[in-house]
Design an enzyme around this catalytic site. Structure first.
Site, PDB file in Angstrom:
ATOM      1  N   LYS A 263       0.897  -1.464   0.093  1.00 28.80           N
ATOM      2  CA  LYS A 263       0.060   0.035   0.099  1.00 28.80           C
ATOM      3  C   LYS A 263       0.877   1.190   0.095  1.00 28.80           C
ATOM      4  CE  LYS A 263      -3.229   2.739   3.083  1.00 28.80           C
ATOM      5  NZ  LYS A 263      -3.802   2.464   4.250  1.00 28.80           N
ATOM      6  N   ASP A 268      -2.790  10.652   3.090  1.00 29.85           N
ATOM      7  CA  ASP A 268      -3.919  10.033   3.427  1.00 29.85           C
ATOM      8  C   ASP A 268      -4.569  11.327   4.105  1.00 29.85           C
ATOM      9  OD1 ASP A 268      -6.278   8.771   3.282  1.00 29.85           O
ATOM     10  OD2 ASP A 268      -5.690   7.310   4.858  1.00 29.85           O
ATOM     11  N   LYS A 275     -10.299  12.956   7.663  1.00 34.70           N
ATOM     12  CA  LYS A 275     -10.194  12.546   8.883  1.00 34.70           C
ATOM     13  C   LYS A 275     -10.264  13.647   9.971  1.00 34.70           C
ATOM     14  CE  LYS A 275      -6.293   9.160   7.430  1.00 34.70           C
ATOM     15  NZ  LYS A 275      -6.992   8.192   8.215  1.00 34.70           N
ATOM     16  N   ASP A 286       1.518   6.656   5.312  1.00 36.59           N
ATOM     17  CA  ASP A 286       0.547   5.526   4.985  1.00 36.59           C
ATOM     18  C   ASP A 286       1.179   4.924   3.624  1.00 36.59           C
ATOM     19  OD1 ASP A 286      -1.740   4.376   5.454  1.00 36.59           O
ATOM     20  OD2 ASP A 286      -3.024   5.742   4.255  1.00 36.59           O
ATOM     21  N   ASP A 345     -11.968   7.048   3.351  1.00 41.27           N
ATOM     22  CA  ASP A 345     -10.844   6.633   4.074  1.00 41.27           C
ATOM     23  C   ASP A 345     -10.525   5.241   4.309  1.00 41.27           C
ATOM     24  OD1 ASP A 345      -8.648   7.506   5.778  1.00 41.27           O
ATOM     25  OD2 ASP A 345      -9.842   7.733   7.601  1.00 41.27           O
ATOM     26  N   GLU A 347      -9.371   3.644   1.862  1.00 43.45           N
ATOM     27  CA  GLU A 347      -9.035   3.600   0.603  1.00 43.45           C
ATOM     28  C   GLU A 347      -7.751   2.569   0.354  1.00 43.45           C
ATOM     29  OE1 GLU A 347      -5.582   5.072   2.523  1.00 43.45           O
ATOM     30  OE2 GLU A 347      -7.628   5.648   3.072  1.00 43.45           O
ATOM     31  N   ARG A 349      -7.220  -0.628   0.932  1.00 44.98           N
ATOM     32  CA  ARG A 349      -8.105  -1.858   0.550  1.00 44.98           C
ATOM     33  C   ARG A 349      -8.190  -1.769  -1.030  1.00 44.98           C
ATOM     34  NH1 ARG A 349     -12.247  -1.964   5.017  1.00 44.98           N
ATOM     35  NH2 ARG A 349     -10.580  -1.067   6.044  1.00 44.98           N
TER      36      ARG A 349
END
Length: 497
Positions: A263, A268, A275, A286, A345, A347, A349
């Site tokens: 990933k 993010d 967030k 991230d 959020d 995201e 996956r």
């Protein structure tokens, strides 16, 4: 970067800024660990007594300095704690941690002699790796000056047998691993205005050329043509377009193939599902999964492992804008499945799913994805342990064993089938969210949907240990840690046989 070498000199005879010895907590007080004999002799057998007088206990993480005695060419003796004393050898992780503490304590010194317990090759490798990791400093965006000391310059490991090929090989492996972990740490620590999908990909291309790796970069145009709806959907809200980077190492005698998927959300914000305040400042980390995958592939190449390893870096920046994916949108993923986005959020996956399907098309024996995926995993396992999920019990157990042996705390987690129903969608094949409780497991179940039949797969959720927000400890600095690099390299070595 700190240099590591093997020295045939004794700890007392080596010219250095400091000599490092190890101490431990014995049943009757402080005890010297093997390796300190020459230094203790210079203190007329009273080194333990001197150290006890100034407060040393041998506790793990402890570092105590005393002036060197006559007969020692270094002016300073540094004693680092190993924790509880043992009658046998000390385990590798204790040695790595002690060496890391020593390297951090001696920041700014030109050279140090490490007289730690190095009874065998594994111990020597542990000391070398701990010293390299402990000496790490992030400098890419800092103007060093004022009180900045810089890292320890050279580490000379003393006490090994002259000409021991196994020791030499273990130290050489440690140097490769340490350098690639520190490269990964640099990537994680870079600010998001310096590291975004395009610049990340450019770094991979440059390093790939240096180490003979085959690198392929899919930009927005190629991703659109290929139908990578997950990666594109996450990256839609940013001016920095997404990338999918393939970095491959092959060995002519390889009998096994591994695909590592990382990933790579270079920043993010949460997207439209923004967030809350206080959760954005560290979101440059991230992309730590992609960083770990990159570091592991380069390490495998440098070590010449007899296995084929392909890394897939799913890179995007998750931002809110007029073009960003909205909650309620349906994305058509690579391979054709559709996903209703209930929370932008969630995201990671989405980009991983596209990359997992693409990796599966090349028919590897095993796919392992690595991601700072869920806060739920941090709630379950804390900040120093990552979770392991898999579609194969043997693989999950193997990854766990290898991770623990490498010094990376991990725990096996289930994939309960009953949680899959929570991701049912009335408008798509599945949703990117399910039940709130067990959210880390739900994320794993989502990814499992995209693994091709016949391929064993494991998912490492490194959300907790990937970025250390507290004070440094052992060989772990504040900031990026390079978690999972060692586990992936160990898995590659295991597959190579």
């Amino acid at each position: 970067m700190t240099a590591v070498s093997l020295s045939t000199s004794t700890a007392a005879a080596l010219r250095a800024d400091a000599v490092v010895v190890a101490v431990a907590k014995g049943p009757k007080g402080l005890v010297l660990a093997p390796g300190a004999e020459a230094v203790d002799e210079a203190f007329e057998g009273k080194l333990a007594e001197v150290l006890t007088t100034v407060g040393a206990t041998g506790a793990e993480g402890e570092a105590v300095k005393v002036p060197a005695a006559a007969g020692i060419k270094a002016p300073l003796v540094l004693a680092v704690g190993l924790g509880e004393a043992t009658d046998d050898s000390y385990d590798a992780e204790a040695l790595r941690a002690a060496a890391g503490v020593a390297a951090r304590t001696l920041a700014g010194a030109k050279k140090a002699a490490f007289a730690l317990p190095v009874a065998d090759a594994d111990a020597a490798g542990a000391v070398a790796l701990g010293a390299l990791l402990g000496s790490y400093e992030y400098t890419a965006t800092r103007n060093l000056g004022g009180d900045a000391k810089g890292p320890l310059g050279d580490v000379a490991i003393v006490g090994t047998k002259r000409g021991d090929k196994a020791v030499k090989a273990a130290v050489e492996r440690a140097v490769v691993l340490g350098e690639e972990m520190n490269r990964t740490r640099d990537l994680v620590n870079l600010p998001p205005n310096d590291l975004f999908p395009k610049t990340f990909a450019e770094r991979v291309v440059a390093v790939g050329k240096e180490h003979g790796l085959k690198v392929e970069v899919l930009d927005e145009k190629a991703l659109t043509k290929g139908g990578f709806g997950g990666i594109l959907g996450v990256g839609n809200g940013s001016e920095h377009g997404p990338r999918l980077v393939k970095v491959a190492y092959t060995h002519p005698k390889a009998k096994a193939s591994l695909a590592f998927v990382g990933k790579g959300i270079t920043y993010d914000s949460g997207g439209i599902s923004l967030k809350p305040a206080g959760h954005n400042e560290t979101m440059k980390c991230d992309m730590a999964g992609a960083g770990a995958v990159f570091g592991a592939v380069v390490a495998a190449a440098r070590l010449g492992l007899q296995v084929n390893v392909t890394g897939w870096l799913a890179l995007a920046e998750n931002m809110p804008s007029g073009t960003a994916t909205r909650p309620g949108d349906v994305l058509r993923m690579y391979g054709g499945k559709t996903v209703e986005v209930l929370n932008t959020d969630a995201e990671g996956r989405l980009v991983l799913a596209d990359a997992i399907v693409r990796a599966g098309e090349e028919k590897p024996d095993t796919i392992v994805d690595v991601a700072t995926l869920t806060g739920a995993m941090m709630m379950a396992l804390g900040s120093r342990t990552f979770g392991i999920m898999a579609n194969d019990d043997e693989l999950r157990a193997t990854v766990h064993t290898l991770a623990e042996a490498a010094g990376e705390p991990a725990w096996q987690m289930p994939l309960p089938a009953h949680l899959r129903k929570g991701m049912d969608s009335g408008v798509a094949d599945l949703a990117n969210m399910g039940e709130r409780m067990g959210g880390g497991l739900v994320a794993g179940l989502f990814l499992k949907e995209f693994v091709a039949d016949g391929i064993t797969w494991a998912h490492l959720d490194i959300a907790g240990p990937a970025f250390n927000e507290s004070a440094p400890f052992g060989y772990t600095p504040k900031g990026g840690t390079a978690t999972a690099v060692r586990t992936l390299v160990a898995l590659a070595e295991h597959a190579a046989g």
